[in-house]
Scaffold this motif. Structure first.
Motif, PDB file in Angstrom:
ATOM      1  N   TRP A  28       0.863  -1.177  -0.082  1.00  0.00           N
ATOM      2  CA  TRP A  28      -0.017   0.001   0.033  1.00  0.00           C
ATOM      3  C   TRP A  28       0.784   1.219  -0.005  1.00  0.00           C
ATOM      4  N   ILE A  29       0.559   2.062  -0.946  1.00  0.00           N
ATOM      5  CA  ILE A  29       1.514   3.375  -1.018  1.00  0.00           C
ATOM      6  C   ILE A  29       0.537   4.655  -1.219  1.00  0.00           C
ATOM      7  N   THR A  30       0.899   5.608  -1.192  1.00  0.00           N
ATOM      8  CA  THR A  30       0.204   7.023  -1.540  1.00  0.00           C
ATOM      9  C   THR A  30       0.016   6.911  -2.779  1.00  0.00           C
ATOM     10  N   ILE A  31      -0.969   8.005  -3.135  1.00  0.00           N
ATOM     11  CA  ILE A  31      -1.456   8.220  -4.622  1.00  0.00           C
ATOM     12  C   ILE A  31      -0.422   9.037  -5.355  1.00  0.00           C
ATOM     13  N   ASP A  32       0.331   9.744  -4.404  1.00  0.00           N
ATOM     14  CA  ASP A  32       1.375  10.637  -5.088  1.00  0.00           C
ATOM     15  C   ASP A  32       2.587   9.748  -5.471  1.00  0.00           C
ATOM     16  N   ASP A  33       2.693   8.657  -4.621  1.00  0.00           N
ATOM     17  CA  ASP A  33       4.049   7.585  -4.718  1.00  0.00           C
ATOM     18  C   ASP A  33       3.626   6.648  -5.961  1.00  0.00           C
ATOM     19  N   CYS A  34       2.434   6.287  -5.956  1.00  0.00           N
ATOM     20  CA  CYS A  34       1.966   5.588  -7.195  1.00  0.00           C
ATOM     21  C   CYS A  34       1.946   6.143  -8.434  1.00  0.00           C
ATOM     22  N   ALA A  35       1.646   7.576  -8.494  1.00  0.00           N
ATOM     23  CA  ALA A  35       1.785   8.276  -9.701  1.00  0.00           C
ATOM     24  C   ALA A  35       2.831   8.572 -10.284  1.00  0.00           C
ATOM     25  N   ALA A  36       4.036   8.690  -9.146  1.00  0.00           N
ATOM     26  CA  ALA A  36       5.277   8.739  -9.687  1.00  0.00           C
ATOM     27  C   ALA A  36       6.023   7.727 -10.048  1.00  0.00           C
ATOM     28  N   LEU A  37       5.835   6.463  -9.621  1.00  0.00           N
ATOM     29  CA  LEU A  37       6.277   5.355  -9.824  1.00  0.00           C
ATOM     30  C   LEU A  37       5.978   4.825 -11.270  1.00  0.00           C
ATOM     31  N   ILE A  38       4.595   5.069 -11.520  1.00  0.00           N
ATOM     32  CA  ILE A  38       4.210   4.587 -13.049  1.00  0.00           C
ATOM     33  C   ILE A  38       4.193   5.806 -13.957  1.00  0.00           C
ATOM     34  N   GLY A  39       4.785   7.030 -13.492  1.00  0.00           N
ATOM     35  CA  GLY A  39       4.808   8.066 -14.605  1.00  0.00           C
ATOM     36  C   GLY A  39       3.599   8.602 -14.944  1.00  0.00           C
ATOM     37  N   LYS A  40       2.469   8.537 -14.214  1.00  0.00           N
ATOM     38  CA  LYS A  40       1.114   9.306 -14.462  1.00  0.00           C
ATOM     39  C   LYS A  40       0.834  10.381 -13.433  1.00  0.00           C
ATOM     40  N   HIS A  41      -0.160  11.253 -13.712  1.00  0.00           N
ATOM     41  CA  HIS A  41      -0.262  12.355 -12.979  1.00  0.00           C
ATOM     42  C   HIS A  41      -1.553  11.652 -11.827  1.00  0.00           C
ATOM     43  N   ARG A  42      -1.386  12.439 -10.782  1.00  0.00           N
ATOM     44  CA  ARG A  42      -2.086  12.049  -9.597  1.00  0.00           C
ATOM     45  C   ARG A  42      -3.617  11.818 -10.076  1.00  0.00           C
ATOM     46  N   LYS A  43      -4.042  12.925 -10.882  1.00  0.00           N
ATOM     47  CA  LYS A  43      -5.595  12.806 -11.427  1.00  0.00           C
ATOM     48  C   LYS A  43      -5.967  11.392 -12.059  1.00  0.00           C
ATOM     49  N   THR A  44      -4.886  10.922 -12.844  1.00  0.00           N
ATOM     50  CA  THR A  44      -4.999   9.666 -13.628  1.00  0.00           C
ATOM     51  C   THR A  44      -5.325   8.470 -12.382  1.00  0.00           C
ATOM     52  N   ILE A  45      -4.425   8.408 -11.380  1.00  0.00           N
ATOM     53  CA  ILE A  45      -4.790   7.444 -10.247  1.00  0.00           C
ATOM     54  C   ILE A  45      -6.086   7.656  -9.732  1.00  0.00           C
ATOM     55  N   THR A  46      -6.526   8.998  -9.377  1.00  0.00           N
ATOM     56  CA  THR A  46      -7.872   8.936  -8.709  1.00  0.00           C
ATOM     57  C   THR A  46      -8.889   8.682  -9.844  1.00  0.00           C
ATOM     58  N   ARG A  47      -8.851   9.084 -11.132  1.00  0.00           N
ATOM     59  CA  ARG A  47      -9.590   8.379 -11.752  1.00  0.00           C
ATOM     60  C   ARG A  47      -9.946   6.894 -11.912  1.00  0.00           C
ATOM     61  N   ARG A  48      -8.733   6.261 -11.902  1.00  0.00           N
ATOM     62  CA  ARG A  48      -8.531   4.799 -11.903  1.00  0.00           C
ATOM     63  C   ARG A  48      -9.181   4.198 -10.659  1.00  0.00           C
TER      64      ARG A  48
END
Length: 80
Positions: free
Chosen positions: A37-57
């Motif tokens: 389990w990681i933060t949304i920001d860490d997830c976005a950085a690891l996969i090279g996407k924007h935070r909003k993309t993670i929230t949409r997903r």
């Protein structure tokens, strides 16, 4: 049958030094498994996407999320 190869002594020495340097660096590395389990920001950085993309997903049900210690965390799956 053995094959002989001519190697420049300076090139061989440079290669030996580089291998020793790499071995030293590898010996200093401490590997740990990536947290589940990681933060949304860490997830976005690891996969090279924007935070909003993670929230949409998350909203689309593609990424599992939950509140942990007052912060929204996502289950990290690098293959997703």
């Amino acid at each position: 049958m053995k094959t002989m190869i001519a190697i420049d002594p300076d090139a061989l020495e440079a290669l030996t030094v580089e291998l020793q340097r790499l071995h030293k660096r590898l010996d200093q590395v401490e590997m740990a498994p990536r947290p589940e389990w990681i933060t949304i920001d860490d997830c976005a950085a690891l996969i090279g996407k924007h935070r909003k993309t993670i929230t949409r997903r998350i909203k689309a049900g593609e990424i599992e999320a939950r509140e942990m210690c007052g912060e929204r965390m996502v289950r990290f799956n690098p293959d997703a």
